[in-house]
Write an enzyme that holds these catalytic residues in place. Structure first.
Site, mmCIF file in Angstrom:
data_model
loop_
_atom_site.group_PDB
_atom_site.id
_atom_site.type_symbol
_atom_site.label_atom_id
_atom_site.label_comp_id
_atom_site.label_asym_id
_atom_site.label_seq_id
_atom_site.Cartn_x
_atom_site.Cartn_y
_atom_site.Cartn_z
ATOM 1 N N ASP A 18 108.099 -6.314 -74.332
ATOM 2 C CA ASP A 18 108.660 -5.005 -73.966
ATOM 3 C C ASP A 18 108.715 -4.856 -72.450
ATOM 4 O OD1 ASP A 18 109.692 -2.504 -74.323
ATOM 5 O OD2 ASP A 18 107.816 -1.568 -74.955
ATOM 6 N N HIS A 35 116.685 -8.744 -69.268
ATOM 7 C CA HIS A 35 116.672 -9.595 -70.473
ATOM 8 C C HIS A 35 116.770 -11.071 -70.083
ATOM 9 C CE1 HIS A 35 116.632 -6.117 -72.911
ATOM 10 N NE2 HIS A 35 117.884 -5.757 -72.700
ATOM 11 N N LEU A 129 103.613 -26.724 -82.200
ATOM 12 C CA LEU A 129 103.514 -25.262 -82.149
ATOM 13 C C LEU A 129 104.631 -24.733 -83.030
ATOM 14 C CD1 LEU A 129 102.680 -22.493 -80.563
ATOM 15 C CD2 LEU A 129 104.722 -22.952 -79.229
#
Ligand code: FPP
Length: 247
Positions: A18, A35, A129
């Site tokens: 956020d 972004h 991962l």
């Protein structure tokens, strides 16, 4: 990273990324720049998570509620995800990252659906991962889809209503087969879950950090892991002091 006790490393870390817009506003830049910087933070965080020995990293990239944003911003976010997969897939694959996507992908356009499927199929056999990208994801939507699928099986006579327990619901969620998040981090100082992994968060440790997402990276992740290592998790049970001190 070496300072961290490997026993205290969470198996699954989920992050609500956020603050991209506020990061850009604070610099007099358009939100799109925030972004874009956010994608750089994604790259850094994926690397740092793998190095720290985290098994699963889930990133909240686009929520079911983000459709309320201006169309230009939605197009931008979709473009960034596509560019990330096209540009980074080969390297992620080389590094042994397994990609998994959660969320309602059937209402996405076909080109993105195909790209997401390709990323999952290419990396299916990897084990370093697991990078879970939550895209067009919302917990209530995910739970509703799981319940619909169970209801269909009841209607078809495949299962009885009494077969529907927590495990049966968990097995129909988009996250089926993944461990629940041990740690959920939200950046930018906001303190809420915003419809993210609400079922799976039943016993997650929650951590709210002040940094905007574009400023998140290796150091902030390590600091969060160090704080996590000091938390005592009881999962509803009583932990004897001697056991708590030793484990
Ligand atoms: C929240 O910031 C962030 C998002 C809604 C999108 C997160 C997306 C990315 C980091 C890029 C794409 C992701 C990947 C995995 C390549 P906000 O816009 O809500 O910020 P604000 O609250 O300050 O307005």
């Amino acid at each position: 990273m070496s300072k961290l006790n490997s026993r205290a490393i969470p198996e699954h870390v989920a992050i609500i990324m956020d603050g991209n817009g506020r990061w850009a506003n604070a610099r007099g830049l358009p939100r799109a720049f925030g972004h874009r910087k956010g994608v750089e933070a994604v790259r850094t965080t994926v690397k740092a998570a793998a190095e720290a020995g985290i098994g699963v990293l889930t990133l909240f990239a686009f929520s079911s509620e983000n459709w309320r944003r201006p169309e230009t911003e939605i197009t931008d976010l979709f473009g960034l995800l596509k560019a990330f997969i096209r540009r980074d897939l080969a390297e992620l694959h080389r590094e042994g990252v397994k990609i998994r996507v959660i969320g309602d992908r059937f209402s996405l356009k076909e080109d993105l659906r195909v790209l997401l499927q390709e990323a999952e199929e290419t990396t299916r056999g990897n084990s370093a991962l697991t990078l879970v990208i939550a895209f067009n994801y919302g917990s209530r939507d995910e739970i509703a889809r799981a319940v619909q699928s169970l209801a269909q099986d009841v209607a078809a006579g495949l299962i009885a209503p009494s077969d529907i327990d927590a495990a049966a619901i968990g097995a129909r969620l988009d996250t089926a087969g993944l461990p629940d998040p041990d740690l959920i981090i939200r950046t930018s100082g906001e303190e809420r879950l915003s419809n993210f992994l609400m079922w799976q968060a039943a016993y997650s440790e929650l951590m709210f950090v002040p940094e905007y997402w574009p400023d998140f990276g290796r150091d902030t992740l390590v600091a969060a892991l160090e704080r996590y290592a000091t938390r005592e998790r009881r999962f509803g049970a009583v932990v004897a002091p001697a056991v708590a001190a030793g484990t």
